[in-house]
Design a protein around this motif. Structure first.
Motif, PDB file in Angstrom:
ATOM      1  N   LYS A  97       0.833  -1.202   0.000  1.00 34.16           N
ATOM      2  CA  LYS A  97       0.000   0.000   0.000  1.00 34.16           C
ATOM      3  C   LYS A  97       0.867   1.251   0.000  1.00 34.16           C
ATOM      4  O   LYS A  97       1.668   1.473   0.904  1.00 34.16           O
ATOM      5  N   PHE A  98       0.697   2.077  -1.019  1.00 31.93           N
ATOM      6  CA  PHE A  98       1.390   3.358  -1.151  1.00 31.93           C
ATOM      7  C   PHE A  98       0.389   4.505  -0.982  1.00 31.93           C
ATOM      8  O   PHE A  98      -0.816   4.319  -1.160  1.00 31.93           O
ATOM      9  N   MET A  99       0.913   5.684  -0.720  1.00 28.65           N
ATOM     10  CA  MET A  99       0.127   6.920  -0.792  1.00 28.65           C
ATOM     11  C   MET A  99       0.905   7.915  -1.643  1.00 28.65           C
ATOM     12  O   MET A  99       2.039   8.261  -1.298  1.00 28.65           O
ATOM     13  N   ILE A 100       0.302   8.368  -2.736  1.00 30.86           N
ATOM     14  CA  ILE A 100       0.978   9.343  -3.592  1.00 30.86           C
ATOM     15  C   ILE A 100       0.696  10.766  -3.125  1.00 30.86           C
ATOM     16  O   ILE A 100       1.447  11.686  -3.424  1.00 30.86           O
ATOM     17  N   ASP A 101      -0.418  10.933  -2.377  1.00 27.55           N
ATOM     18  CA  ASP A 101      -0.737  12.257  -1.844  1.00 27.55           C
ATOM     19  C   ASP A 101      -1.522  12.089  -0.560  1.00 27.55           C
ATOM     20  O   ASP A 101      -1.660  10.978  -0.041  1.00 27.55           O
TER      21      ASP A 101
END
Length: 538
Positions: free
Chosen positions: A283-287
């Motif tokens: 799980k990533f968060m770009i913003d």
């Protein structure tokens, strides 16, 4: 055919397979073994078969929440529930009424920034309510920001702005004095690490209770969008005592600044699993969020904010995603703003051309709050799953754009919000969910909101962009067949067919024909996970 373990009969069974409508279904060994009419059930029975005739009820494939934070959530939902607070006076009243031990922390969660009624988000109402000497930590509804008291800042040694690896920040006034508003995880953790820990037994009990409540709402599975802290210990401990009532797929966080050691740890985690849970993803968060001014937009918001990626150099996100995708790990990326969504789609497009072991599970983008039309068709073209949470729209935005989210974006961008119908009509795979604890997890209310574009049970509220409403079938598919395809399980789950997982949800009302407001209140007489009854009322 061997004898069934369980036979259910009901007036309506929606298989979502296009087959004729059966009225009886049999399961054995955790899979569906037969579908037919009530009369056929006589041939499926054995001496130990449990047979339940549900009368006028409706059976569907088991519901799957597409976005959930179970372990993180039981830690975030501590203290005063502020989710119903709508005004500054309401906030002050809730804090005054809180039961706080002498010298202890005042904690709260679920605070909607709209409660500030257009005023700056500062710790002024906290001081007015309980004075400057009480340590206060209030998590805002998006879980990406918090409001803390002067005492809490002092205890954390925060007297001015800070620099972070990610796009986090400590909000300060013109003189550089912190206002109490902390934005994104690294800033929140300055104070959050000081909060008292829950006892392990209490955390285990809270998680077990959460899973029981999920089953009571008809949920048979969920996608856990983190696997941090004591997640492994908690799920192993619960499964040591019996079967989980809900299946889980987990995607551990990959935060800005994660190096090769951190990526290797996520790769190693993919081997973890139990009988009804497994780690499968990253799980990533770009913003961040529009409400906090940390989304990544093509143009600044009306406050001059939301202009940057959460990763200081977006290429580091791409590099980390490339490493994990090369190991066959399905990626999930939180992307709120138009620039962030575009960058993630570009990254996923490049991954498809990169050597390595492809994932059997499609990559996903979550939330998708505002985006232009030219991005819509790319989801189907790139085989990227769109993950959306309908109550984020209906619970926190307003049709007249008077809410904080819409005011920050301005009319043009607020008018292209939460485009669920456009995605489906352009061939995208659309999985629905709650993002609990950001929003309540009851799938009945969420499916109703997806159809109504307003909160269920509130007919006086004007719908938000009603042309983006889903049909009843689309809403049900978002929790069943679309959710299964998003997990790479289209051949084993999400529809009612012999050989598929015996995950079933039973409603008193028909989700395809009942009025949405009425359906949101439909009783759930029975939930079945892996062929076992996990919830029953009759």
């Amino acid at each position: 055919m061997s004898a069934a373990d369980l036979i259910l009969m009901a007036d309506r069974i929606h298989t979502l397979s296009g087959d004729r409508a059966p009225t009886a279904i049999a399961t054995a060994g955790g899979v569906i073994t037969a579908l037919g009419d009530r009369a056929d059930a006589r041939d499926w029975r054995g001496p130990h078969t449990e047979v339940i005739d549900l009368g006028r009820a409706t059976i569907t494939p088991g519901l799957v929440d597409g976005h959930f934070h179970p372990v993180m959530g039981i830690g975030l939902t501590r203290g005063v529930d502020l989710s119903s607070v709508r005004t500054l006076e309401g906030l002050r009243s809730a804090l005054r009424a809180a039961d706080v031990a002498p010298g202890g922390w005042l904690e709260g969660w679920g605070l909607d920034p709209n409660a500030f009624e257009g005023a700056p988000i500062t710790h002024a109402p906290l001081i007015e309510a309980v004075g400057p000497d009480v340590p206060v930590f209030l998590l805002l509804f998006d879980a990406h920001s918090a409001l803390v008291s002067p005492r809490a800042l002092a205890m954390a040694g925060v007297g001015g702005p800070r620099a972070f690896t990610s796009g986090a920040s400590v909000a300060c006034d013109a003189d550089g004095v912190p206002t109490g508003h902390l934005l994104e995880m690294e800033a929140l953790d300055l104070v959050r690490t000081l909060l008292p820990d829950d006892a392990p037994a209490e955390r285990r009990a809270r998680l077990a209770g959460l899973l029981r409540r999920m089953a009571a709402c008809g949920l048979t599975a969920a996608n856990g969008m983190d696997f941090e802290g004591d997640s492994l210990e908690l799920f192993r401990s619960l499964e040591d005592d019996g079967e989980l009532p809900v299946r889980w797929r987990f995607a551990p966080f990959v935060m800005p600044g994660t190096g090769r050691d951190g990526l290797d740890a996520v790769i190693a985690q993919q081997r973890l699993g139990g009988r009804r849970w497994r780690v499968e993803g990253a799980k990533f968060m770009i913003d961040g969020t529009v409400d906090g001014g940390t989304a990544w937009l093509d143009e600044p918001d009306t406050h001059g904010e939301s202009t940057a990626c959460l990763w200081p150099d977006p290429r580091d996100y791409t590099a980390a995603a490339t490493v994990l995708a090369g190991h066959g790990i399905p990626l999930v990326t939180h992307a709120i703003g138009d620039a962030g969504i575009r960058y993630v789609l570009d990254t996923y497009a490049a991954l498809a051309r990169t050597p390595g072991r492809p994932s059997r599970v499609p990559h996903r983008i979550e939330h998708l709050e505002t985006m232009p039309s030219e991005l819509i068709g790319r989801f189907a073209a790139l085989d990227v799953t769109a993950g959306m949470q309908p109550t984020h729209c209906t619970g926190y935005t307003r049709a007249d754009h008077s809410d904080n989210w819409s005011a920050r974006l301005g009319k043009r961008r607020a008018d292209r919000a939460f485009r669920a119908r456009d995605l489906r009509e352009n061939g995208a795979r659309l999985a629905l969910g709650s993002d609990w604890p950001i929003a309540a997890f009851d799938p009945r209310a969420i499916m109703a909101a997806a159809r109504l574009r307003r909160p269920a049970g509130e007919p006086h509220v004007e719908p938000v962009l009603p042309e983006q409403a889903l049909t009843a079938r689309m809403a049900l598919e978002g929790y069943t067949s679309e959710a299964a395809a998003a997990a790479g399980l289209a051949g084993r789950s999400g529809r009612l067919r012999p050989g598929h997982h015996a995950d079933l949800t039973v409603f008193d009302l028909d989700p395809l024909t009942a009025a949405p407001d009425e359906f949101a209140e439909s009783p759930i007489p029975l939930t079945v996970t892996d062929g076992s009854i996990t919830h029953r009322t009759r």
